[in-house]
Design a protein around this motif. Structure first.
Motif, PDB file in Angstrom:
ATOM      1  N   SER A  70      30.074  20.850  -9.404  1.00 12.75           N
ATOM      2  CA  SER A  70      30.409  22.030  -8.617  1.00 12.75           C
ATOM      3  C   SER A  70      31.863  21.958  -8.154  1.00 12.75           C
ATOM      4  N   ALA A  71      32.585  23.049  -8.304  1.00 15.02           N
ATOM      5  CA  ALA A  71      33.970  23.116  -7.836  1.00 15.02           C
ATOM      6  C   ALA A  71      34.027  23.247  -6.312  1.00 15.02           C
ATOM      7  N   SER A  79      30.930  30.075  -2.618  1.00 16.69           N
ATOM      8  CA  SER A  79      30.805  29.837  -4.052  1.00 16.69           C
ATOM      9  C   SER A  79      32.088  30.257  -4.761  1.00 16.69           C
ATOM     10  N   GLY A  81      34.598  29.118  -8.580  1.00 20.09           N
ATOM     11  CA  GLY A  81      34.939  28.222  -9.668  1.00 20.09           C
ATOM     12  C   GLY A  81      36.307  27.625  -9.396  1.00 20.09           C
ATOM     13  N   SER A  82      36.861  27.012 -10.388  1.00 27.13           N
ATOM     14  CA  SER A  82      38.194  26.439 -10.276  1.00 27.13           C
ATOM     15  C   SER A  82      39.216  27.452 -10.784  1.00 27.13           C
ATOM     16  N   THR A 120      31.685  20.001 -16.681  1.00 25.79           N
ATOM     17  CA  THR A 120      32.473  21.163 -16.263  1.00 25.79           C
ATOM     18  C   THR A 120      31.665  21.974 -15.245  1.00 25.79           C
ATOM     19  N   ALA A 121      32.367  22.493 -14.250  1.00 26.96           N
ATOM     20  CA  ALA A 121      31.699  23.280 -13.209  1.00 26.96           C
ATOM     21  C   ALA A 121      31.471  24.709 -13.694  1.00 26.96           C
ATOM     22  N   SER A 122      30.441  25.342 -13.156  1.00 27.74           N
ATOM     23  CA  SER A 122      30.161  26.742 -13.498  1.00 27.74           C
ATOM     24  C   SER A 122      31.096  27.664 -12.727  1.00 27.74           C
ATOM     25  N   GLY A 123      31.074  28.937 -13.060  1.00 25.80           N
ATOM     26  CA  GLY A 123      31.928  29.921 -12.396  1.00 25.80           C
ATOM     27  C   GLY A 123      31.653  30.042 -10.909  1.00 25.80           C
ATOM     28  N   SER A 124      30.398  29.901 -10.506  1.00 30.27           N
ATOM     29  CA  SER A 124      30.056  30.017  -9.088  1.00 30.27           C
ATOM     30  C   SER A 124      30.102  28.673  -8.381  1.00 30.27           C
ATOM     31  N   GLY A 125      30.004  27.592  -9.141  1.00 28.89           N
ATOM     32  CA  GLY A 125      29.921  26.265  -8.540  1.00 28.89           C
ATOM     33  C   GLY A 125      28.544  25.951  -7.999  1.00 28.89           C
ATOM     34  N   ASP A 127      25.475  26.626  -9.983  1.00 30.03           N
ATOM     35  CA  ASP A 127      24.505  26.785 -11.060  1.00 30.03           C
ATOM     36  C   ASP A 127      23.363  25.776 -10.905  1.00 30.03           C
TER      37      ASP A 127
END
Length: 187
Positions: A70-71, A79, A81-82, A120-125, A127
């Motif tokens: 998670s980012a 929530s 992402g990076s 790798t982190a998901s877009g929301s961080g 997932d």
């Protein structure tokens, strides 16, 4: 002028009642019919709520299946992402650090066999799901930590895998919190 002003005030009042009162009440009523009664789907272990199924959780112990990174450190209040692109040196270092950590805890796994979702982190961080491959690559580590057979753990992953809707919409996935909760209940 008065005609248009009065009409616009009436329209504003109607839309205010419709969109600020009736529509939210309708959505709330529909939510009460859903699983979790509109409060989210909770996951329990031995009668104690341990989390929400739709929000990613942090697992770092070898006896658990690890979640997607998670980012935002799994903080549901923020929530995100990076902002770093795939060629950013800081991002590449973060991904390499995650790969190195994964390899240390999962001896025998080759770097090229690690699913991208585990480093790798998901877009929301936030997932909450992994692919079945992302879960199964961790089975050997968990079997050793919990003294459970790999076959039993693979069967558990298969049992917890949610298939695509109608066999074609979306990927197969495994909810990590539910999987770990079931794992704890087994012991």
């Amino acid at each position: 002028m008065k005609k248009y002003l009065l009409t616009s005030i009436k329209l504003t009042a109607v839309l205010l009642v419709l969109l600020a009162v009736l529509y939210p009440l309708f959505l709330s009523a529909v939510g009460k019919l859903a699983r979790g009664k509109g409060n989210g789907e909770t996951v329990s272990v031995n009668g104690k709520v341990v989390g929400y199924a739709n929000i990613g959780q942090k697992f770092t112990e070898d006896k658990y299946f690890w979640s997607r990174p998670s980012a935002v450190d799994y903080n549901a209040a923020g929530s995100a992402g990076s902002n770093k692109g795939p060629t950013n040196p800081d991002y590449l270092k973060t991904v390499q650090d995650r790969i190195d950590t994964f390899l240390v805890h999962n001896p025998g796994v080759k770097k090229e066999d690690i699913p991208a979702e585990l480093v790798t982190a998901s877009g929301s961080g936030l997932d909450p799901d992994l692919s079945p491959a992302g879960a199964k690559i961790q089975v050997k580590r968990i079997a050793a930590a919990r003294h459970i057979s790999e076959d039993k753990l693979n069967a558990l992953v298969d049992e917890q895998t949610v298939k695509p809707l109608l066999g074609m919409f979306g990927p197969a996935k495994v909810n990590v919190l539910k999987l770990n909760a079931t794992l704890d209940e087994m012991q």
